[in-house]
Write a protein that holds these residues in place. Sequence first.
Motif, short mmCIF file in Angstrom:
data_model
loop_
_atom_site.label_atom_id
_atom_site.label_comp_id
_atom_site.label_asym_id
_atom_site.label_seq_id
_atom_site.Cartn_x
_atom_site.Cartn_y
_atom_site.Cartn_z
N SER A 28 0.81 -1.22 0.00
CA SER A 28 0.00 0.00 0.00
C SER A 28 0.84 1.27 0.00
O SER A 28 0.56 2.21 -0.74
CB SER A 28 -0.98 0.00 1.17
N GLY A 85 0.67 2.11 -3.58
CA GLY A 85 -0.68 2.64 -3.54
C GLY A 85 -0.72 4.13 -3.85
O GLY A 85 0.31 4.75 -4.13
N THR A 115 -3.53 3.68 -0.31
CA THR A 115 -4.46 2.57 -0.50
C THR A 115 -4.24 1.92 -1.87
O THR A 115 -3.82 2.58 -2.82
CB THR A 115 -5.92 3.03 -0.36
N LEU A 116 -4.54 0.63 -1.91
CA LEU A 116 -4.54 -0.10 -3.18
C LEU A 116 -5.96 -0.22 -3.71
O LEU A 116 -6.21 -0.89 -4.71
CB LEU A 116 -3.94 -1.50 -2.96
N HIS A 162 -5.70 -3.52 2.49
CA HIS A 162 -5.56 -2.70 1.28
C HIS A 162 -5.05 -1.29 1.55
O HIS A 162 -4.53 -0.63 0.66
CB HIS A 162 -6.91 -2.62 0.54
N GLY A 163 -5.22 -0.81 2.78
CA GLY A 163 -4.81 0.56 3.09
C GLY A 163 -3.71 0.62 4.12
O GLY A 163 -3.03 -0.36 4.39
#
Lengths: 451, 451
Positions: A298, A302, A322-323, A340-341
């Motif tokens: 991420s 990200g 984030t992704l 994800h983050g």
Amino acid sequence: MDETKVQLSEREMPREWYNIAADMPEPPAPVLHPGTGRPIGPADLAPLFPMELIGQEVSQERHIPIPEEVQAVYRLWRPTPLYRARRLEAALDTPARIFYKYEGTSPAGSHKPNTAVAQAYYNKKEGVKRLTTETGAGQWGSALAMACNFFGLECKVYMVKVSYHQKPYRRVLMETWGAQVVPSPSQDTNAGRGILAQAPGSPGSLGIAISEAVEDAASREDTKYSLGSVLNHVLLHQTIIGREARAQMEKADAYPDVVIGCAGGGSNFAGIAFPFLRDRFAGRAIRFIAVEPEACPSLTRGVYAYDFGDTAMMTPLVKMYTLGHTFVPAGIHAGGLRYHGMAPLVSALYQQGAIEAVACGQRAVFEASVLFTRTEGIVPAPESAHAIRVVVDEALKSKAEGRSKTILFNLSGHGHFDLAAYEQYLAGELEDYSYPVEKVREALATLPKVS
Amino acid sequence: MDETKVQLSEREMPREWYNIAADMPEPPAPVLHPGTGRPIGPADLAPLFPMELIGQEVSQERHIPIPEEVQAVYRLWRPTPLYRARRLEAALDTPARIFYKYEGTSPAGSHKPNTAVAQAYYNKKEGVKRLTTETGAGQWGSALAMACNFFGLECKVYMVKVSYHQKPYRRVLMETWGAQVVPSPSQDTNAGRGILAQAPGSPGSLGIAISEAVEDAASREDTKYSLGSVLNHVLLHQTIIGREARAQMEKADAYPDVVIGCAGGGSNFAGIAFPFLRDRFAGRAIRFIAVEPEACPSLTRGVYAYDFGDTAMMTPLVKMYTLGHTFVPAGIHAGGLRYHGMAPLVSALYQQGAIEAVACGQRAVFEASVLFTRTEGIVPAPESAHAIRVVVDEALKSKAEGRSKTILFNLSGHGHFDLAAYEQYLAGELEDYSYPVEKVREALATLPKVS
């Protein structure tokens, strides 16, 4: 320092957490309500969290007292030891000095109880009877189960179904402390029933489990919700790690040139790093490296943007690396890094250039972890092993440059429940995962629009 | 004492083991050669053990220095903490004060490395390249694997086949430290091949595994054998537990009225008890209780007689409390307590009335263990849980009598690899085993005749 490890007495245990918000040159971006796009207030969070934690979430006080009741539980395993990794240094033949803080001495086996105990305490104090949460591999769920047990709270854990079946011992650990554990998706919530109706064979995901735990808490008067990372108050509670480490490094007559921690949601990294970051803000030369998996990078891959904290879009919007909230990471063994983050505080510090980040592949991580096990004895959790990979790389760099350097890292937990991963590694069957370019591109396309 | 636990600094770690042979009013009976019936000498043991350990086996010195190289490895987790179990006391509403020494902080998770490290060191020092041993559930095997790793020795572990398949994580732990682990009976020895030829599906037993490990060691110049309990030198190395506990009790301004430990082969009980037994010999009022399973009650139901240490009758004859070397205990979860005999030193002390013994059923043991987990946090190993059962009973007795009492016990290891047992207990599916009268009668009929 002649000792192998530096201990603090219970009397030397810090009595305050360190709140980095008081010292950050730029504050992090406000949290937004997903409906209105406006900053949220305490009332928006009250159905889920007790007021004292909501207050800590936005506090600007530099030091926040640790309640005596929380300290009393901490003392069951804290202060944790700080080790000098002499055998690892010798194996690497490096001039670097390597120190590590070991959080695996807690009964749950990781740093997670530092916040679980505090959260259970504040909920109990405000009359809450029951906490819900989600867990993947089970580190967080077992920490909260233990904490609820100590404060007489009921605890319900929605455990990602595939882990529920693959990691039965983590589930039993939670049950031994008295928690109720159900595989998610479950029949106990609308969210769970909806998913099961559409996909009866769903293996579950952290996103689904969060949705179930949040719905459960929001729909019962006596129940609130507990999160094990990401939020400011969670990172705050982990700073006891770094505060102890500072005192121990001082006893060892040492100060780190670089502080290293693995980073999933960001709380263990924050725990070791924040109390030293203060010195960097004051002008001291010190580096910080957050280590993440290549399968879920991420910070390093990200974007810094507003996004949902969960897959089901039930949380407020937070500005973070984030992704994309729809991104589903590959099944790496470091389950605690499959998010994800990244915590908004850690994200802001990265964006401001105060910390660095590195992504590592799974096989390289286990290679370093087995070296650590064979030199220092302790079998690290796969999450913590990410930090060790970068520690080894920094120590080898130090050797190549012929310059000494003091490295400090957080060994956030032991790997007693992760030996299946070591088995795969030793058999040469551990899969590697590289950066999933296409999947991230797709997930990032679903970021919410914020004006 | 206000603290939850008493720590010693590394500088306060004892530098000598305590040898109870120097203080016993009556010496234990000599070890006999099974062929001649005469006392054995050093030469009989030399193919299996290094001379320094053979010397310790018969030493009359009160204090034996712990080599600096052994201390250096001990410091990776020692001194271990001594806890005051305030939450357990509160739950029992007892006037008793309960203290416990916690040996689960070693990387292998039990007290076993205290002797494994010493044995690996002495073997290394005398030029041995390779050690063999047997293991059941894997506590001992993992301790020796770790110890060999630290001293650069090869390690081969013959693991009882049924455990090899049922407890893969203990096996992986040994492999992560670099040991070779084979299921026993194996094709690697005459003993193993012989049994496989007759019973290809044999699940194995500790007796068979010992035979394989001994044969392997005896047949190779570069290899010796290592045993994890029973022998005098093994008990000696464990006395660091009790020596530390004495110093810690003193810091807590306390002295035990009763010292409690579980007893399989006898080494963890000896470790906590022997350094206090010295005071009893000097006239101080202090009780000692060895706790064994009802399924394998060597002290409480066995006879005090010469018997073989192993099933295959390859060892010398030792005088001990025994259920007969052909006795095969039921499959209780406390694998470390499934031994037909009892250490000769512990046996002699029991026979002389210096210590007491109690046998407990499996369900009662787990009931106490879950209470402990929910009050003190730590999940005990099923072996250690036997001690807890009697601690709880003594504390309740103290309450019934309305008299305070100071209890000390050894929590010899954690139960992270034993959660399947807790799962069965919580599901109400844990089997209980009572004293197997008939099986013991049959086994005792096979005792060797000694004139």
